[in-house]
Write a protein that holds these residues in place. Structure first.
Motif, short mmCIF file in Angstrom:
data_model
loop_
_atom_site.label_atom_id
_atom_site.label_comp_id
_atom_site.label_asym_id
_atom_site.label_seq_id
_atom_site.Cartn_x
_atom_site.Cartn_y
_atom_site.Cartn_z
N ILE A 59 42.94 31.72 36.32
CA ILE A 59 42.98 32.94 35.78
C ILE A 59 41.50 33.75 35.91
O ILE A 59 40.54 32.98 35.60
CB ILE A 59 43.06 32.87 34.35
N ASN A 60 41.40 34.74 36.65
CA ASN A 60 40.40 35.53 36.81
C ASN A 60 39.48 36.22 35.65
O ASN A 60 40.24 36.28 34.45
CB ASN A 60 40.56 36.43 37.94
N TYR A 82 40.81 45.36 43.14
CA TYR A 82 41.12 44.20 42.33
C TYR A 82 41.81 43.02 43.09
O TYR A 82 41.32 41.89 42.79
CB TYR A 82 42.13 44.62 41.30
N TYR A 83 42.66 43.23 44.00
CA TYR A 83 43.60 42.20 44.71
C TYR A 83 43.59 42.97 46.19
O TYR A 83 43.45 44.01 46.52
CB TYR A 83 44.92 41.96 44.24
N GLU A 84 43.52 41.83 47.11
CA GLU A 84 44.09 42.57 48.57
C GLU A 84 45.26 41.43 49.04
O GLU A 84 45.26 40.26 48.49
CB GLU A 84 42.66 42.14 49.30
N ARG A 85 45.77 42.02 49.77
CA ARG A 85 46.97 41.44 50.56
C ARG A 85 46.50 40.67 51.60
O ARG A 85 45.77 41.21 52.56
CB ARG A 85 47.93 42.41 50.81
N SER A 111 43.08 37.51 44.50
CA SER A 111 42.17 38.24 43.51
C SER A 111 40.68 38.18 44.09
O SER A 111 40.31 37.30 44.94
CB SER A 111 41.96 37.45 42.17
N ASN A 112 40.09 39.34 43.97
CA ASN A 112 38.83 39.60 44.49
C ASN A 112 37.71 39.37 43.31
O ASN A 112 36.53 39.27 43.60
CB ASN A 112 38.31 40.99 45.06
#
Length: 152
Positions: A41-42, A82-85, A106-107
């Motif tokens: 969990i970030n 926040y996230y990248e694909r 998640s970044n």
């Protein structure tokens, strides 16, 4: 814009009810897993995965359309960083075939604590798609933040 790859969901997007609202008409595919990764969990309280030798991330594959990808990109905060694909190799559980699949990374690599509701949605999703009991237990442990045995 349709992706040539299925979407591999490992967090709240395993939840069938949530995905039916977020991506109406998305087609649920096979259960699969990523080898040498682990769940966390970030710092913002949401699911992430990180490379970890010997780890396994279980999830499911979805077939999505352009509107589904747009919806998920927005939900995952891609434009905000926040996230990248990414595209990774996923093993299909039933036949052990390896395929390329798109997923969100998640970044934010800080460890955090999820909201009670969020982690309930993740765990319910894992049960929806019938993941191994031992993996569901791992997800449940994160309800209160990083497990005591968890370290980098």
């Amino acid at each position: 814009m349709v992706m040539d790859y299925p979407y591999f969901a490992y967090g709240s997007n395993m939840n069938l009810e949530q995905m039916s609202r977020r991506c109406p008409g998305a087609i649920l595919g096979d259960v699969g897993y990523l080898q040498d990764w682990r769940y966390f969990i970030n710092g913002n309280g949401y699911a992430g995965i990180e490379e970890y030798e010997g780890g396994v991330i279980w999830g499911c594959l979805w077939t999505l359309t352009d509107p589904h990808w747009l919806s998920l990109d927005q939900y995952e905060g891609v434009a905000g960083g926040y996230y990248e694909r990414k595209i990774l190799r996923v093993v299909i559980e039933k036949n052990k075939e390896q395929i390329s699949a798109s997923l969100y990374l998640s970044n934010d690599y800080r460890y955090g604590i999820p909201s009670k509701r969020y982690q309930e949605i993740v765990v319910a999703g894992a049960k929806d798609i019938i993941l191994p009991r031992s993996y569901i237990t791992e997800l449940e442990v994160w309800r209160n933040g990083p497990p005591s045995h968890f370290n980098r």
